[in-house]
Design an enzyme around this catalytic site. Structure first.
Site, PDB file in Angstrom:
ATOM      1  N   LYS A 133       0.885  -0.658   0.341  1.00 24.00           N
ATOM      2  CA  LYS A 133      -0.290  -0.449   0.036  1.00 24.00           C
ATOM      3  C   LYS A 133       0.758   1.207   0.188  1.00 24.00           C
ATOM      4  O   LYS A 133       0.594   2.426  -0.974  1.00 24.00           O
ATOM      5  CB  LYS A 133      -0.790  -0.225   0.577  1.00 24.00           C
ATOM      6  CG  LYS A 133      -1.600  -1.002   1.376  1.00 24.00           C
ATOM      7  CD  LYS A 133      -2.738  -0.903   2.975  1.00 24.00           C
ATOM      8  CE  LYS A 133      -2.159  -1.191   3.624  1.00 24.00           C
ATOM      9  NZ  LYS A 133      -1.298  -2.196   4.534  1.00 24.00           N
TER      10      LYS A 133
ATOM     11  N   ARG B   4      -9.312   0.468   8.674  1.00 24.40           N
ATOM     12  CA  ARG B   4      -9.186  -0.809   9.205  1.00 24.40           C
ATOM     13  C   ARG B   4     -10.225  -1.575  10.000  1.00 24.40           C
ATOM     14  O   ARG B   4      -9.999  -2.684  10.686  1.00 24.40           O
ATOM     15  CB  ARG B   4      -8.172  -0.431  10.012  1.00 24.40           C
ATOM     16  CG  ARG B   4      -6.602  -0.779   9.253  1.00 24.40           C
ATOM     17  CD  ARG B   4      -5.153  -0.977  10.207  1.00 24.40           C
ATOM     18  NE  ARG B   4      -3.743  -1.548  10.447  1.00 24.40           N
ATOM     19  CZ  ARG B   4      -2.606  -0.932   9.350  1.00 24.40           C
ATOM     20  NH1 ARG B   4      -3.574   0.156   9.487  1.00 24.40           N
ATOM     21  NH2 ARG B   4      -2.208  -1.458   9.356  1.00 24.40           N
TER      22      ARG B   4
ATOM     23  N   ARG C 176      11.729  -5.599   5.053  1.00 24.19           N
ATOM     24  CA  ARG C 176      11.466  -4.403   4.897  1.00 24.19           C
ATOM     25  C   ARG C 176      12.486  -3.442   5.213  1.00 24.19           C
ATOM     26  O   ARG C 176      12.559  -3.454   6.200  1.00 24.19           O
ATOM     27  CB  ARG C 176       9.866  -3.809   5.027  1.00 24.19           C
ATOM     28  CG  ARG C 176       9.381  -2.650   4.507  1.00 24.19           C
ATOM     29  CD  ARG C 176       8.334  -2.155   4.591  1.00 24.19           C
ATOM     30  NE  ARG C 176       7.589  -2.434   5.959  1.00 24.19           N
ATOM     31  CZ  ARG C 176       6.373  -2.478   5.313  1.00 24.19           C
ATOM     32  NH1 ARG C 176       5.165  -1.052   4.836  1.00 24.19           N
ATOM     33  NH2 ARG C 176       5.128  -2.958   7.058  1.00 24.19           N
TER      34      ARG C 176
ATOM     35  N   ARG D  77      11.503  -0.889  10.594  1.00 26.14           N
ATOM     36  CA  ARG D  77      10.444  -1.133  11.489  1.00 26.14           C
ATOM     37  C   ARG D  77      10.316  -2.099  12.988  1.00 26.14           C
ATOM     38  O   ARG D  77      10.488  -2.644  12.437  1.00 26.14           O
ATOM     39  CB  ARG D  77       9.188  -1.048  10.760  1.00 26.14           C
ATOM     40  CG  ARG D  77       8.742   0.051  10.268  1.00 26.14           C
ATOM     41  CD  ARG D  77       7.861   0.410   9.609  1.00 26.14           C
ATOM     42  NE  ARG D  77       6.585  -0.383   9.990  1.00 26.14           N
ATOM     43  CZ  ARG D  77       5.030  -0.289   9.888  1.00 26.14           C
ATOM     44  NH1 ARG D  77       4.826   0.550   8.224  1.00 26.14           N
ATOM     45  NH2 ARG D  77       4.012  -1.253   9.541  1.00 26.14           N
TER      46      ARG D  77
ATOM     47  N   ARG E 230      -0.789  -9.121  13.611  1.00 25.52           N
ATOM     48  CA  ARG E 230      -0.879  -7.924  12.935  1.00 25.52           C
ATOM     49  C   ARG E 230      -1.480  -8.147  11.364  1.00 25.52           C
ATOM     50  O   ARG E 230      -3.025  -7.574  10.898  1.00 25.52           O
ATOM     51  CB  ARG E 230      -0.206  -6.639  12.266  1.00 25.52           C
ATOM     52  CG  ARG E 230       0.503  -6.398  12.914  1.00 25.52           C
ATOM     53  CD  ARG E 230       2.208  -6.029  11.995  1.00 25.52           C
ATOM     54  NE  ARG E 230       2.172  -4.687  11.132  1.00 25.52           N
ATOM     55  CZ  ARG E 230       3.199  -4.809  10.656  1.00 25.52           C
ATOM     56  NH1 ARG E 230       3.560  -5.294  11.051  1.00 25.52           N
ATOM     57  NH2 ARG E 230       2.794  -3.615   9.001  1.00 25.52           N
TER      58      ARG E 230
HETATM   59  P1  AMP Z   1       0.844   0.394   9.083  1.00 22.35           P
HETATM   60  O1  AMP Z   1       1.535   2.068   9.201  1.00 22.35           O
HETATM   61  O2  AMP Z   1      -0.003   1.058   8.331  1.00 22.35           O
HETATM   62  O3  AMP Z   1       1.096  -1.103   8.904  1.00 22.35           O
HETATM   63  O4  AMP Z   1       0.126   0.857  10.458  1.00 22.35           O
HETATM   64  C1  AMP Z   1       1.024   0.302  11.323  1.00 22.35           C
HETATM   65  C2  AMP Z   1       0.547  -0.126  13.173  1.00 22.35           C
HETATM   66  O5  AMP Z   1      -0.440   1.456  13.095  1.00 22.35           O
HETATM   67  C3  AMP Z   1      -1.005  -1.065  13.148  1.00 22.35           C
HETATM   68  O6  AMP Z   1      -0.461  -1.896  13.065  1.00 22.35           O
HETATM   69  C4  AMP Z   1      -2.120   0.072  13.926  1.00 22.35           C
HETATM   70  O7  AMP Z   1      -0.984  -0.616  15.823  1.00 22.35           O
HETATM   71  C5  AMP Z   1      -1.417   1.148  13.862  1.00 22.35           C
HETATM   72  N1  AMP Z   1      -2.791   1.203  12.891  1.00 22.35           N
HETATM   73  C6  AMP Z   1      -2.198   2.136  11.495  1.00 22.35           C
HETATM   74  N2  AMP Z   1      -3.762   2.593  10.724  1.00 22.35           N
HETATM   75  C7  AMP Z   1      -4.586   2.145  11.361  1.00 22.35           C
HETATM   76  C8  AMP Z   1      -5.687   2.115  11.792  1.00 22.35           C
HETATM   77  N3  AMP Z   1      -6.268   2.961  10.182  1.00 22.35           N
HETATM   78  N4  AMP Z   1      -6.760   1.945  12.977  1.00 22.35           N
HETATM   79  C9  AMP Z   1      -5.940   1.418  13.743  1.00 22.35           C
HETATM   80  N5  AMP Z   1      -4.733   1.257  14.116  1.00 22.35           N
HETATM   81  C10 AMP Z   1      -3.749   1.559  12.997  1.00 22.35           C
END
Ligand code: AMP
Length: 233
Positions: free
Chosen positions: A26, A101, A139, A171, A182
């Site tokens: 994404k 999400r 990554r 990360r 996740r």
């Molecule tokens: P990402 O970078 O999109 O993989 O997000 C990293 C982490 O941020 C996720 O594992 C969640 O803990 C938190 N997070 C990101 N977007 C959301 C969302 N829309 N709702 C809830 N938690 C989120």
């Protein structure tokens, strides 16, 4: 060969959601779309990481949840997105990456966008789980946001960004253990969001994210033009 895109003045992408499991690409695709369509990427993961770095109250609350692969509560994320979408660069559209999400977030977004000029469209990227694990654990990211993968797209010099020579980082949640958490959150909460958009005809497309990056970009572009009924689709 992909055709040059209509420029921003004759094609308004509007609000676009990129959906899919962790590691489907994404972020990579959102960055490419941002360059092509001239609209910003709004990544809730990036916004939360920024809050974490700045030690804001939101960042402090999100920290432990993010480190363990759990979702941050809806009301906090919705407020953060609401503030970001009020910035003027989102006027002709934006790419939401990592949001919504949960069903609650999706319904909230629909309510927010009632008065928006174009309905939100959702593009879901699909990749099988074994590949996702390698994408996540391999990554590496530069401080400026360039994304590499030690298995599929390594930098020329190990650990160093090709673009600006900075040190690449991993990360804290890109470990195998957190990946499984996740994925659990994805299956239990986010899969329903995909069904939500799929069941609202005319606003949903699915693309195969297992193909090379530029082919996925091409598919996404085609899907977006078709969802917006553009004659080039
Ligand atoms: P990402 O970078 O999109 O993989 O997000 C990293 C982490 O941020 C996720 O594992 C969640 O803990 C938190 N997070 C990101 N977007 C959301 C969302 N829309 N709702 C809830 N938690 C989120």
């Amino acid at each position: 060969m992909p055709q040059p895109l209509p420029n921003a003045s004759d094609f308004l992408p509007g609000p676009v959601l990129l959906l899919g499991a962790p590691g489907v690409g994404k972020g990579t695709q959102a960055q490419l779309m941002m360059a092509e369509f001239g609209i910003p990427q709004v990544s809730t993961g990036d916004l939360l990481r920024e809050n974490r770095r700045n030690r804001t109250p939101l960042g402090m609350t999100a920290d432990e949840l993010m480190n363990t692969g759990q979702l941050v509560p809806d009301n906090l994320v919705n407020d953060m997105v609401s503030a970001r979408l009020q910035e003027p660069d989102t006027q002709h559209g934006y790419i939401l990456d990592g949001f919504p999400r949960t069903l609650n977030q999706a319904e909230w977004l629909d309510r927010q966008l009632v008065a928006y000029m174009l309905p939100v469209v959702a593009i879901c990227i699909k990749v099988d789980e074994a590949t996702l694990l390698k994408r996540i654990t391999g990554r590496r990211i530069s401080p400026a946001g360039a994304i590499y993968n030690i298995y599929f797209n390594p930098p020329k010099v190990e650990g160093i960004c090709d673009v600006d020579g900075s040190k690449l980082e991993q990360r804290s949640d890109d470990t195998e253990e957190v990946f499984h958490e996740r994925m659990k959150a994805f299956r239990s909460k986010t899969a329903a969001v995909i069904d939500y958009y799929r069941s609202h005809g005319g606003r949903f497309c699915e693309v195969d994210g297992d193909k090379p990056v530029h082919e996925v970009t091409h598919e996404i572009r085609k899907s977006l033009l078709s969802l917006r009924h553009h004659p080039e689709a």
